[in-house]
Scaffold this motif. Structure first.
Motif, short mmCIF file in Angstrom:
data_model
loop_
_atom_site.label_atom_id
_atom_site.label_comp_id
_atom_site.label_asym_id
_atom_site.label_seq_id
_atom_site.Cartn_x
_atom_site.Cartn_y
_atom_site.Cartn_z
N ASP A 58 11.97 -19.01 5.16
CA ASP A 58 11.44 -19.31 4.11
C ASP A 58 12.35 -18.64 2.94
O ASP A 58 12.64 -17.48 2.99
CB ASP A 58 10.15 -18.46 4.05
N ASP B 105 6.76 -22.10 10.13
CA ASP B 105 5.73 -21.28 9.77
C ASP B 105 5.12 -22.11 8.46
O ASP B 105 5.65 -21.87 7.29
CB ASP B 105 6.05 -19.75 9.27
N ASN C 281 2.46 -22.07 6.83
CA ASN C 281 1.86 -21.49 6.05
C ASN C 281 2.78 -20.92 4.77
O ASN C 281 2.37 -20.86 3.78
CB ASN C 281 1.38 -20.11 6.26
N LYS C 282 3.95 -20.87 5.13
CA LYS C 282 5.04 -20.38 3.85
C LYS C 282 5.66 -21.68 3.33
O LYS C 282 6.48 -21.40 2.30
CB LYS C 282 6.02 -19.51 4.65
N GLU C 283 5.20 -22.66 3.52
CA GLU C 283 5.91 -24.03 2.87
C GLU C 283 5.47 -23.90 1.51
O GLU C 283 4.25 -23.67 1.38
CB GLU C 283 5.39 -25.11 3.88
N SER D 11 -4.44 -25.53 1.55
CA SER D 11 -4.36 -24.25 1.68
C SER D 11 -3.65 -23.92 0.56
O SER D 11 -3.77 -22.55 0.19
CB SER D 11 -4.19 -23.59 2.95
N HIS D 12 -2.79 -24.81 -0.11
CA HIS D 12 -1.86 -24.10 -1.42
C HIS D 12 -2.27 -25.03 -2.55
O HIS D 12 -2.13 -26.32 -2.64
CB HIS D 12 -0.48 -24.16 -0.94
N ASP E 206 -0.53 -22.00 -6.81
CA ASP E 206 0.29 -21.30 -5.67
C ASP E 206 1.72 -21.89 -5.63
O ASP E 206 2.85 -21.30 -5.63
CB ASP E 206 -0.14 -21.70 -4.21
#
Ligand SMILES: C[S@@+](CC[C@H](N)C(=O)[O-])C[C@H]1O[C@@H](n2cnc3c(N)ncnc32)[C@H](O)[C@@H]1O
Length: 489
Positions: A318, A367, A369-371, A377-378, A382
Motif C-alpha cells: 500500500d 489487502d 481493504n487498503k485499496e 466499504s470506502h 475516504d
C-alpha cells in the motif's frame, strides 16, 4: 508560469506495441510510448522515477530501458509477479520452457477429464460451447480450414476429485459483496462464490492444468512463467465471455473487456487447454513476450527492498503505508496513474487471476481493504482523504520543482471533482495538459458513453514545496479546463 495552455493537444501512441505489453491483461494499462516520451522529456539518464500506482509496470520497463532508476509500488501483487517473470527472462532457456509447456499440455490432453469433456469422438477437440439462458446451444469444433463443425450439446457436469481448490477461502469469496457485480449478473452466473464465474467443467479443467504445473518438478523460473501463461487463460474461460457478432466472422473467439463482473444470457465457454496453449505459444503469448523482453529491454535486475534504490525496486505494498522517509527529496519525476474513483475495481476484478496466483505463491498477497477506491466499504470522502495523503507523500518524495505527470480517466465528473479537490490541497503547480485516445484493446478503454471514458488525460505539474498563492489560481485553471473540455464531451 502564465503560459497559454492548449487543452486540445493530442498525443498519439503507435498501434504496434512490443509483445511484452500485450501478453498480460491489466485494467487501465497505459500506452508505453507515451510513458517513454514523458520520461525522455522530464528526466535524464540516471534520474530517479517514482510510480506509486504501477499496475502492469509499463513505466518501470520504459524507465529501465532508458537508464533511469525506478521505484514502482502497487497494492496488487500482479505488478510484482509480472516483473518477476519478465526479469527472469535471462535465466530461461526458451526451448526448455517450450518442452515443459508441451509436457504439461500432453498430461492434460491424456486425462480422462479432458477426453470426456472436450473431445468429440467423431470430430475431435471441441473449441467452445455456446450457452443461451442456462442451456448449451452447440459445441464448436474447428475443421482444417478454420470452419465450424457443430457438435451436439454436452453438459459435462461430472464431479472430479479436484475440488480441493474450491475449498480455498479465496475461491469461496462472496462475490455478491462486490461493487462491480449487479444482481442480474449474479443471477446469471448462478452462484455467489468466486468459482461460480467458471462452469463446473471449466473450473475442473483449470484446476487440472494449474495443479499439473504447480506440482511438476520443472525449475522455479519456468514454473512461474507457465503460471503466468495459465493466468492469461483464466479470464478467457469464465462465463463472462461474450460472443463476437456474426459480422466479425470469429466463431471461436470471445471477449471479456468490461470493467465489471458480467453474467451473460449468451456466452462462450472456451476450452481452457486451447486458451492455455495460446497463452504460451500464441502471437501475444508468453514465449513471444519473453523474447520481446530480451530484445526490447535486455537483461535487468529488480529487487523488492527499498534499501537498494541504486537499482530498480518493485514493492507489493500500500503506497500510503509504505515507509519511505529516507527517500524524501530523492525523485526527479513521478508518473502517477491513480485509481479513478469508483470506475474500476482493480482488486475485485484481479481476483480472476490473483485467486490462482495466491494459491500457488502465498507471498503475492493483496489487502483489498487498503485499496484506494470508492465502493461499499470506502466512501468518496475516504477516497479523497487517501488521495490527499498520496499527493502529500509524492510531493515529499520529489525534489523541489521535480515534476509529476498525472493521468486520469473517468466518465464520471464526480471523480474529476474529487481529483481537483485533492490537487487544491497539494503542493503541485499545474503546467500543462494533453490527451490520448485509446483505441487499442487491453488499454484503458473504460467503455463508457462519453469520450472521456476512452481518452486518457495527462496533466503535468511542478512540485512547489513552498506553496504560494499562485498554485491556487493554477489549479483553478485546471478546474476550468476540466469543466470546458472533459465535462462538455
Ligand atoms: C490506473 S491503475 C494503474 C495502471 C498502470 N499505469 C498501467 O499502465 O498498468 C491504478 C493502480 O492503483 C493501484 N492501487 C490502488 N490502491 C493502491 C494503494 N493503496 N497503494 C498502491 N497502489 C494502489 C491499483 O492496484 C491499480 O493497479
Amino acid at each position: 508560469m502564465n503560459k497559454q495552455i492548449n487543452p486540445f493537444k493530442e498525443s498519439k501512441s503507435k498501434k504496434v506495441r512490443p509483445t511484452m505489453y500485450r501478453a498480460m491483461k491489466y485494467w487501465g494499462k497505459k500506452p508505453n510510448d507515451i510513458w517513454k516520451n514523458l520520461i525522455a522529456e522530464y528526466s535524464q539518464e540516471g534520474s530517479f522515477i517514482l510510480d506509486p500506482f504501477a499496475g502492469s509496470n509499463v513505466s518501470l520497463f520504459e524507465g529501465i530501458r532508458m537508464g533511469r532508476h525506478v521505484l514502482s509500488v502497487d497494492i496488487n501483487p500482479l505488478t510484482s509477479f509480472i516483473t518477476d517473470v519478465y526479469s527472469s527472462a535471462k535465466y530461461i532457456d526458451i526451448n526448455d520452457l517450450k518442452q515443459d509447456a508441451l509436457d504439461i499440455i500432453e498430461i492434460v490432453e491424456r486425462s480422462s477429464l479432458y477426453k470426456k469433456n472436450w473431445v468429440d469422438k467423431k470430430s475431435g477437440e471441441i473449441n467452445n460451447f455456446i450457452w443461451i439462458d442456462g442451456k448449451i446451444l452447440e459445441g464448436r469444433v474447428k475443421d482444417n480450414h478454420g470452419n465450424v463443425i457443430k457438435v451436439k450439446p454436452y453438459y459435462g457436469n461430472e464431479q472430479y476429485n479436484l475440488g480441493f481448490i474450491k475449498e480455498h477461502d479465496i475461491f469461496r469469496k462472496n462475490i455478491s459483496d462486490f461493487i462491480s457485480i449487479s444482481n442480474s449478473s449474479l443471477k446469471k452466473l448462478g452462484g455467489k462464490q468466486l468459482y461460480n464465474i467458471w462452469t463446473e467443467r471449466n473450473f475442473n479443467l483449470l484446476v487440472k492444468i494449474f495443479t499439473t504445473i504447480r506440482d511438476s518438478d520443472i525449475n522455479d523460473n519456468n514454473k512461474r512463467a507457465l503460471i503466468f501463461g495459465f493466468l492469461q487463460s483464466t479470464h478467457l474461460t469464465t462465463k463472462m465471455n461474450a460472443l463476437r457478432s456474426d459480422k466479425s466472422r470469429r466463431p471461436f473467439s470471445s471477449s471479456w473487456g468490461r470493467p465489471a463482473y458480467l453474467g451473460l444470457s449468451k456466452f462462450m465457454e472456451q476450452n481452457p487447454l486451447i486458451q492455455f496453449r495460446r497463452a504460451i505459444f500464441g502471437n501475444a503469448g508468453l514465449i513471444s513476450a519473453l523474447i520481446s523482453v530480451e530484445q526490447y529491454i535486455g537483461n535487468f535486475t529488480i529487487c523488492h527492498n527499498i534499501g537498494k534504490m541504486n537499482t530498480n525496486v518493485v514493492l507489493n505494498e500500500d503506497f500510503l503505508s509504505m515507509d519511505s522517509e529516507k527517500l524524501n527529496n530523492a525523485f526527479d519525476l513521478a508518473l502517477v496513474d491513480p485509481p479513478y474513483g469508483s470506475i474500476i475495481q482493480y482488486g475485485e476484478l484481479s481476483l480472476v487471476w490473483n485467486s490462482w496466483l495466491i494459491t500457488c505463491y502465498p507471498y503475492y498477497k493483496i489487502d483489498l481493504n487498503k485499496e484506494i477506491i470508492i465502493n461499499k466499504s470506502h466512501s468518496r470522502l475516504d477516497y479523497e482523504s487517501s488521495m490527499i495523503t498520496a499527493f502529500a507523500k509524492i510531493s515529499k518524495l520529489l525534489k523541489n520543482k521535480g515534476n509529476m505527470v498525472l493521468t486520469f480517466n473517468s466518465s464520471n465528473m464526480d471523480d474529476w471533482g474529487s481529483l481537483v479537490r485533492c490537487l487544491y490541497k497539494s503542493n503541485f503547480f499545474f503546467i500543462d495538459i494533453f490527451h490520448n485516445k485509446n483505441k487499442r484493446s487491453s488499454e484503458a478503454t473504460v467503455g463508457t458513453k462519453t469520450d472521456t471514458g476512452t481518452s486518457d488525460f495527462y496533466l503535468i505539474f511542478s512540485n512547489e514545496k513552498e506553496c504560494s498563492k499562485d498554485n491556487i489560481y493554477s489549479i483553478e485553471k485546471l478546474n476550468k479546463i476540466i469543466g470546458d473540455v472533459i465535462g462538455s464531451k
